[in-house]
Write a protein that holds these residues in place. Structure first.
Motif, short mmCIF file in Angstrom:
data_model
loop_
_atom_site.label_atom_id
_atom_site.label_comp_id
_atom_site.label_asym_id
_atom_site.label_seq_id
_atom_site.Cartn_x
_atom_site.Cartn_y
_atom_site.Cartn_z
N ARG A 65 6.71 12.77 13.94
CA ARG A 65 5.53 11.91 13.84
C ARG A 65 5.77 10.81 12.82
NH1 ARG A 65 -0.04 14.78 14.01
NH2 ARG A 65 0.46 16.81 14.87
N ARG A 66 5.05 9.73 13.00
CA ARG A 66 5.07 8.69 11.97
C ARG A 66 4.26 9.19 10.78
NH1 ARG A 66 3.80 3.49 15.61
NH2 ARG A 66 2.42 4.97 16.60
N ALA A 67 4.92 9.43 9.67
CA ALA A 67 4.27 10.07 8.52
C ALA A 67 3.57 9.05 7.64
CB ALA A 67 5.31 10.83 7.71
N PRO A 68 2.46 9.44 7.06
CA PRO A 68 1.77 8.54 6.13
C PRO A 68 2.54 8.40 4.81
CG PRO A 68 0.68 10.67 6.23
CD PRO A 68 1.76 10.71 7.26
N VAL A 69 2.35 7.27 4.17
CA VAL A 69 2.86 7.05 2.82
C VAL A 69 1.66 6.87 1.89
CG1 VAL A 69 4.14 5.48 1.32
CG2 VAL A 69 5.04 6.06 3.59
N PRO A 70 1.44 7.81 0.97
CA PRO A 70 0.27 7.71 0.08
C PRO A 70 0.35 6.47 -0.81
CG PRO A 70 1.19 9.93 0.06
CD PRO A 70 2.17 9.06 0.78
N THR A 71 -0.82 5.98 -1.19
CA THR A 71 -0.92 4.90 -2.16
C THR A 71 -1.61 5.48 -3.40
OG1 THR A 71 -3.08 4.24 -1.30
CG2 THR A 71 -1.14 3.17 -0.33
N THR B 145 -4.95 6.97 -2.59
CA THR B 145 -5.07 8.11 -1.68
C THR B 145 -4.22 9.31 -2.11
OG1 THR B 145 -3.24 7.36 -0.26
CG2 THR B 145 -5.44 6.53 0.27
N TRP C 286 -3.72 13.37 -0.49
CA TRP C 286 -2.48 13.96 0.05
C TRP C 286 -1.97 15.08 -0.84
CZ3 TRP C 286 -2.09 13.28 4.88
CH2 TRP C 286 -2.52 12.08 5.48
N LEU D 168 -0.27 17.34 6.96
CA LEU D 168 -1.27 16.58 7.72
C LEU D 168 -2.45 17.48 8.08
CD1 LEU D 168 -1.09 13.62 8.65
CD2 LEU D 168 -0.32 14.47 10.87
N PRO E 165 3.19 2.35 7.14
CA PRO E 165 2.83 3.75 6.87
C PRO E 165 1.91 3.94 5.66
CG PRO E 165 5.22 3.47 7.10
CD PRO E 165 4.63 2.11 7.12
N ALA E 166 1.83 2.92 4.80
CA ALA E 166 0.94 3.02 3.64
C ALA E 166 -0.40 2.35 3.87
CB ALA E 166 1.61 2.41 2.41
N GLY F 94 -2.02 3.45 8.96
CA GLY F 94 -0.76 4.19 8.90
C GLY F 94 -0.91 5.57 8.28
N GLN F 95 -1.87 5.70 7.35
CA GLN F 95 -2.09 7.00 6.71
C GLN F 95 -3.05 7.88 7.50
OE1 GLN F 95 -2.53 7.31 2.29
NE2 GLN F 95 -2.62 5.07 2.39
N PHE F 96 -4.08 7.30 8.07
CA PHE F 96 -5.19 8.12 8.55
C PHE F 96 -5.43 8.06 10.06
CE2 PHE F 96 -6.16 7.23 4.03
CZ PHE F 96 -6.02 8.54 3.57
N THR G 278 -2.47 6.58 12.59
CA THR G 278 -1.17 6.56 13.28
C THR G 278 -0.49 7.94 13.33
OG1 THR G 278 -0.93 4.27 12.58
CG2 THR G 278 1.04 5.35 13.42
N PRO G 279 -0.56 8.76 12.25
CA PRO G 279 0.13 10.06 12.32
C PRO G 279 -0.38 10.98 13.43
CG PRO G 279 -0.38 9.51 10.05
CD PRO G 279 -1.12 8.51 10.91
N TYR G 280 -1.55 10.69 13.97
CA TYR G 280 -2.11 11.57 15.00
C TYR G 280 -1.70 11.16 16.41
CZ TYR G 280 -4.52 13.12 10.89
OH TYR G 280 -4.77 13.58 9.63
#
Lengths: 136, 382
Positions: free
Chosen positions: A6-12, A15, A19, A128, B123-124, B128-130, B132-134
């Motif tokens: 999956r395309r993984a999120p990158v925290p900021t 956020t 995470w 996730l 992705p940030a 991209g965080q909330f 796209t991953p789904y």
């Protein structure tokens, strides 16, 4: 779910706490200290009243299935068909997710059914939040 | 507020070809439409002093065409960007920032020659965080997410959603440039391939190549041009959220409602005054959300309104008379083609011309309910 990830999120910075929570198996939301509004996604101010006086808390992880599609087309990390869903959390906010641990069919995915959170570890840093039907 | 009828569309054209155009890159589709629009009104690039576009930078378009602008607008909020460009251009012309604005669109949606891509956000980013991953995989798996909720709220059967595509195909059959012209039935729609439940192929827009361009100037100059001027009567715009999961209400679009109300208030018209309507239809549910948000129907009643043939050929509110994104063409940012059809209807030259039409409402959506723009045109001078 498949070979490709999956395309993984990158925290900021805004956020990271969310995470950090999912990694520990917690759904962390924010509540405004000034107006009590609970919101998602994370940000260090209240989207209802703009106060910066907000606090994290651990939510129940319970909710209901608000709406969804069952995607038939490919996406990285998924084998079609798979649900892309929006869950209404008991605390108020809605969030996108996948409904797992049940057939990906209209018959199994009934609007307003109760769901609960499960966490899928994507890698060393990201877990996730997903949801599954509550088994009565 | 821009004064009624103080600004007019004097030039309008689409690309020479429409549909599959592998011989043109994205920027050339902009330019082909722009050259056609300039020819339509007898202007040269040196006559243009304002440029607005989305998909490409207005800097790139101005340079490619040899224009030295005193005003540019790169507003890019998805497929309705061109409605916002019309609104902004009208204000710029009226306030004297520039005199003659070119708005361009071009997109190699099918052939992907020199085209950008849909990325789902970095992705940030919030998406991209909330989201796209789904597993969101382009508009068919995103734009469609609110619909099961809408259908349940109002008790609407899937047949009535499918019927939106059937009625629009009737309009497309009258249009020689439409990509899909053969009649279809509700059964055909419901037998077409599943894309993202409950959406089947024929409930989703086409993917084609093309472009369009508009040229606007002050109404006092408009009568000097060869074509019948089409005046701007009122405009609106709004935005809601880049995350479809965070819409206020899955049963209605706030951006639609705010943009539409603003345009109607500026125009000072009632719904009964509207002769012709365009509602951006990337997917079959959008005309339903549009008819309700614009106030033509009460919440939950638009599917029946279309079922009862009010918007079909011969009905009292002709809707998406070019065939729409479902049957005419859809390059990715369809708003320009809705504007082109409104202009054709106001000029009286549309293939499925609404006899005597004097007011056309053109309503756009951008970025999966993220944004909206509305333009109300008239062919009656002040």
């Amino acid at each position: 779910m498949t070979a490709h990830k999956r395309r993984a999120p990158v925290p900021t910075p805004e956020t990271a706490e969310f995470w950090a929570g999912t990694k520990k198996g917690e759904l962390r939301l924010q509540r405004c200290t000034a107006c009590a509004h609970v919101y998602f996604p994370a940000r260090p101010f209240c989207p209802a009243c703009a106060s910066r006086d907000v606090a994290w808390f651990t939510a129940s992880g319970k909710g209901t299935l608000y709406s969804y599609v069952i995607n038939e087309r490919p996406a990285p990390g998924f084998t079609a068909p798979y649900s892309i869903a929006v869950v209404a959390l008991d605390e108020g906010p809605r969030m996108m997710t996948n409904i797992v641990e049940c057939p990906q069919t209209p018959e199994a995915l009934v609007l307003d059914m109760p769901v609960e959170i499960v966490f899928e570890q994507l890698d060393d840093t990201i877990a996730l939040p997903l949801f599954r039907p509550v088994v009565r | 507020m821009v004064q009624h009828r103080s600004v007019a569309v004097v030039g309008a054209a689409e690309t020479t070809g429409l549909g599959i155009i592998p011989g043109m890159s994205q920027i050339m589709l902009h330019a082909d439409a722009a050259l056609n629009a300039m020819a339509d009104c007898g202007l040269k690039p040196s006559d243009i002093d304002g440029v607005a576009t989305a998909g490409e930078s207005p800097v790139a378009i101005a340079h490619y065409l040899g224009i030295t602008p005193t005003w540019t607008d790169g507003t890019s909020v998805g497929g309705c960007s061109f409605m916002l460009h019309v609104r902004h251009a009208a204000a710029a012309i009226e306030s004297g920032l520039c005199k003659t604005v070119l708005i361009t669109h071009g997109e190699s949606g099918k052939s992907r020659v020199g085209a950008g891509g849909w990325g789902g956000g970095s992705p940030a980013s919030l998406q991209g965080q909330f989201e796209t991953p789904y597993g969101i995989a382009g508009p068919p798996s995103i734009f469609t997410i609110p619909v099961l909720r809408y259908l349940k709220t109002y008790g609407i059967p899937i047949e009535k959603l499918a019927n939106v595509a059937v009625v629009q195909r009737e309009w497309a059959a009258k249009n020689p440039r439409a990509t899909m012209k053969d009649p279809i039935t509700v059964a055909d729609v419901l037998a077409s391939r599943m894309i993202a439940y409950p959406f089947r192929l024929l409930m989703c827009c086409l993917v084609t190549d093309g472009g369009g361009a508009l040229i606007l100037t002050g109404a006092e100059r408009a009568k000097d041009f060869p074509r019948k001027p089409v005046y701007i009567l009122g405009t609106g715009e709004s935005s809601e959220t880049p995350l479809i999961s965070q819409m206020d209400d899955f049963n209605a679009s706030r951006a639609f409602r705010v943009s539409g109300a603003k345009a109607f208030a500026e125009a000072g018209i009632a719904h009964a005054d509207v002769d012709h309507l365009m509602i951006y239809d990337a997917f079959a549910h959008l005309p339903l959300y549009g008819l309700e948000a614009l106030g033509f129907c009460k919440p939950g009643e638009a599917a029946d309104y279309i079922w009862e043939r009010n918007t079909a050929p011969g009905g009292n509110l002709p809707l998406n008379t070019n065939g729409g994104g479902l049957s005419y063409m859809h390059s990715g940012m369809y708003g320009m083609y809705a504007l082109q059809e409104s202009v054709r209807q106001m000029r009286g030259i549309a293939p499925a011309q609404v006899p005597g039409a004097k007011i056309s409402v053109c309503h756009g959506v951008g970025g999966m309910f993220a944004a909206s723009g509305t333009v109300i045109f008239t062919n009656e001078p002040a």
